[in-house]
Motif scaffolding. Structure first.
Motif, PDB file in Angstrom:
ATOM      1  N   GLN A  77       0.828  -1.210   0.000  1.00  0.00           N
ATOM      2  CA  GLN A  77       0.000   0.000   0.000  1.00  0.00           C
ATOM      3  C   GLN A  77       0.863   1.261   0.000  1.00  0.00           C
ATOM      4  O   GLN A  77       0.573   2.214  -0.716  1.00  0.00           O
ATOM      5  N   VAL A 130       2.720   1.726  -3.475  1.00  0.00           N
ATOM      6  CA  VAL A 130       1.893   2.149  -4.601  1.00  0.00           C
ATOM      7  C   VAL A 130       1.551   3.624  -4.461  1.00  0.00           C
ATOM      8  O   VAL A 130       1.492   4.358  -5.446  1.00  0.00           O
ATOM      9  N   GLU A 131       1.370   4.077  -3.233  1.00  0.00           N
ATOM     10  CA  GLU A 131       1.068   5.492  -3.029  1.00  0.00           C
ATOM     11  C   GLU A 131       2.265   6.343  -3.458  1.00  0.00           C
ATOM     12  O   GLU A 131       2.111   7.365  -4.120  1.00  0.00           O
ATOM     13  N   ARG A 132       3.453   5.895  -3.107  1.00  0.00           N
ATOM     14  CA  ARG A 132       4.650   6.669  -3.390  1.00  0.00           C
ATOM     15  C   ARG A 132       4.998   6.634  -4.878  1.00  0.00           C
ATOM     16  O   ARG A 132       5.339   7.649  -5.469  1.00  0.00           O
ATOM     17  N   SER A 165       3.246   5.511  -7.628  1.00  0.00           N
ATOM     18  CA  SER A 165       2.299   5.762  -8.711  1.00  0.00           C
ATOM     19  C   SER A 165       1.994   7.253  -8.791  1.00  0.00           C
ATOM     20  O   SER A 165       1.166   7.678  -9.587  1.00  0.00           O
ATOM     21  N   ALA A 166       2.688   8.054  -7.966  1.00  0.00           N
ATOM     22  CA  ALA A 166       2.384   9.478  -7.911  1.00  0.00           C
ATOM     23  C   ALA A 166       2.638  10.182  -9.245  1.00  0.00           C
ATOM     24  O   ALA A 166       1.909  11.091  -9.620  1.00  0.00           O
ATOM     25  N   ALA A 192      -4.676  -3.468  -3.952  1.00  0.00           N
ATOM     26  CA  ALA A 192      -5.710  -2.867  -3.116  1.00  0.00           C
ATOM     27  C   ALA A 192      -5.613  -1.341  -3.175  1.00  0.00           C
ATOM     28  O   ALA A 192      -6.624  -0.651  -3.223  1.00  0.00           O
ATOM     29  N   GLY A 193      -4.371  -0.836  -3.209  1.00  0.00           N
ATOM     30  CA  GLY A 193      -4.186   0.602  -3.323  1.00  0.00           C
ATOM     31  C   GLY A 193      -4.755   1.149  -4.615  1.00  0.00           C
ATOM     32  O   GLY A 193      -5.283   2.248  -4.664  1.00  0.00           O
ATOM     33  N   LEU A 194      -4.655   0.368  -5.679  1.00  0.00           N
ATOM     34  CA  LEU A 194      -5.172   0.805  -6.977  1.00  0.00           C
ATOM     35  C   LEU A 194      -6.646   0.452  -7.132  1.00  0.00           C
ATOM     36  O   LEU A 194      -7.221   0.624  -8.207  1.00  0.00           O
ATOM     37  N   ARG A 197     -10.875   7.100  -0.223  1.00  0.00           N
ATOM     38  CA  ARG A 197     -11.351   6.393  -1.403  1.00  0.00           C
ATOM     39  C   ARG A 197     -12.857   6.159  -1.369  1.00  0.00           C
ATOM     40  O   ARG A 197     -13.520   6.164  -2.400  1.00  0.00           O
ATOM     41  N   GLN A 211       0.143  16.042  -1.807  1.00  0.00           N
ATOM     42  CA  GLN A 211       0.381  14.640  -2.139  1.00  0.00           C
ATOM     43  C   GLN A 211       1.659  14.146  -1.471  1.00  0.00           C
ATOM     44  O   GLN A 211       1.712  13.038  -0.955  1.00  0.00           O
ATOM     45  N   ILE A 248       2.010  11.035   1.078  1.00  0.00           N
ATOM     46  CA  ILE A 248       2.965   9.934   0.898  1.00  0.00           C
ATOM     47  C   ILE A 248       3.809   9.775   2.156  1.00  0.00           C
ATOM     48  O   ILE A 248       4.057   8.664   2.626  1.00  0.00           O
TER      49      ILE A 248
END
Lengths: 248, 182
Positions: free
Chosen positions: A125, A128-130, A132-133, A219-221, B16, B124, B128
């Motif tokens: 998680q 993917v946050e970091r 896919s920015a 799950a993050g996506l 979300r 953002q 992060i």
């Protein structure tokens, strides 16, 4: 939108500051770590349960002392039953296989897998946050899987997934011919087929964490999936991703 | 009357499942403008943005920037940003939020979408950073996934809240990305 910011450059993926071997060691060391944690937690639970039961017996005894003889005899047998299991459990502990891996009972194994998977899930998680920015938004589940194969795998395991198969109905099979976590493992050739079996079962332990990473990233996506992995030959690893609502 | 300059009135971080993760309010400054921002009113404003995010999602395939979502009246306008993981940032701009300092854009000149980009990028970045905190469990802040007792789902990390406060106060039209990130 080429770069997120100049200050992020200091932790740029192309410019790592940590020794790459550290990650390898961590991946290897995770399995015994999870095992130790699980054992400690279970041992503590056992002690607590024991205390709770003893306190119950104690209150039973004080209550029954004033009542009939019949109840006292039953509570005494209860006490005998309770006392026996922990000593039996102690005997099975500290047994070790030929290669120094302790044998663990079924419950501890389950707890250990669960722990490894949830550790990986949280890592996925965060990753993917970091990472896919700066990427375009994935439109389809296939795009998300491709992100895992190309970008995420490159970051965590320093290579891309070798093969991606899908039935286009929600099931994806990822094959890595030389999986990083298994690349340092080998089979004792002299010991015959039994050694291969043992090596594969050991390899299996290192696959739960990567499974969790994939699950967390998806799950993050926004994709709920279950991921299983197996290795039939070292150092190849196969991951099967089954997205929610998939029909085989 | 003094000339006025745009400022951030409110920053909303939305999860979300469209649950509010964090809302920060920034009162207008300058004589005659000190009235407190009403939390409920801004919560409603953030709510009005959610449908716009959803409606624009198919056409905004590649970028995170959703630009101007809608303008409420002569003063208040809302801008949006959505990450790949479905977390939405909304910045509510008060066109007459602060006293115009020398050389800065004044209320009459309007805003470009790109004026907000540094602020969104900083947000953002802050998010992060929050996810790097091992004690923050994203699933505990999602009403569909949380397992524990359902209390407040909002972000409680003081570092994150402090960073959002800083972004809200530091932003001005035309700020550069590197200035925004300290």
């Amino acid at each position: 939108m080429s770069k997120l910011s100049p200050s992020l450059d200091t932790d740029d993926a192309q410019n790592p500051k940590a020794n790459a071997a550290a990650l390898d060691f961590l991946l290897i060391e995770l399995v015994p770590l999870a095992q130790r944690i699980t054992e400690q937690v279970q041992a503590r639970e056992k002690v607590l349960m024991e205390e709770y039961r003893r306190s119950k017996i104690f209150t039973n005894n004080t209550a029954s002392s004033s009542s009939s003889d019949k109840t006292t005899s039953t509570s005494a047998t209860d006490g005998a039953d309770v006392a026996s299991p922990p000593s039996a459990a102690k005997d099975t502990k500290a047994e070790v296989t030929s290669i120094g891996f302790p044998i663990v009972d079924e419950q501890a194994r389950e707890g250990m897998f669960w722990r490894l998977d949830s550790l990986g899930y949280r890592v996925g998680q965060g990753l993917v946050e970091r990472f896919s920015a700066n990427k375009p938004r994935p439109q389809t589940p296939l795009d998300c899987i491709k992100f895992v194969c190309k970008d995420l795998w490159q970051l965590v395991f320093r290579k891309q997934i070798d093969n991606l198969k899908t039935n286009h109905r929600g099931i994806f099979v990822l094959t890595d011919q030389r999986f990083q976590a298994l690349s340092r493992m080998s089979v004792d050739k002299r010991a015959g087929p039994k050694a291969l079996e043992e090596a594969l079962s050991r390899a299996q332990l290192s696959l739960y964490f990567p499974c969790g990473v994939i699950r967390g990233a998806l799950a993050g996506l926004g994709i709920t999936a279950s991921v299983t992995a197996e290795s039939t030959e070292l150092p190849t690893a196969t991951f099967q991703i089954k997205t929610k609502g998939a029909n085989a | 009357m003094d000339s006025r300059s745009p400022s951030i009135a409110c920053i909303g971080v939305i999860g979300r499942s469209n649950n509010p993760l964090h809302i920060s309010l920034f009162p207008a400054t300058g004589p005659g403008y000190e009235a407190e921002r009403d939390r409920l009113e801004f919560s409603f404003m953030l709510n009005t943005c959610l449908d716009i995010f959803e409606a624009r999602l198919p056409s905004k395939g590649l970028t995170h920037d959703f630009g101007l979502l809608h303008a409420l009246d002569e003063r208040i306008a809302m801008y949006g940003w959505m990450t790949n993981t479905g977390v939405k940032f909304v910045i509510v701009i008060d066109i007459e939020g602060t006293v115009a300092e020398g050389g800065r854009i004044t209320a009459g000149m309007g805003l470009r979408n790109s004026d907000l980009t540094p602020a969104f990028q900083a947000l953002q970045h802050a998010y992060i950073k929050l996810l790097r905190n091992p004690f923050y469990e994203p699933d505990d802040h999602d009403p569909k996934l949380t397992k524990g007792p359902t209390g407040s789902l909002q972000i409680a990390s003081p570092n994150f809240i402090r960073e959002v406060e800083r972004i809200g106060k530091a932003w001005y039209p035309g700020i550069r990305s590197d200035e925004m990130l300290k």
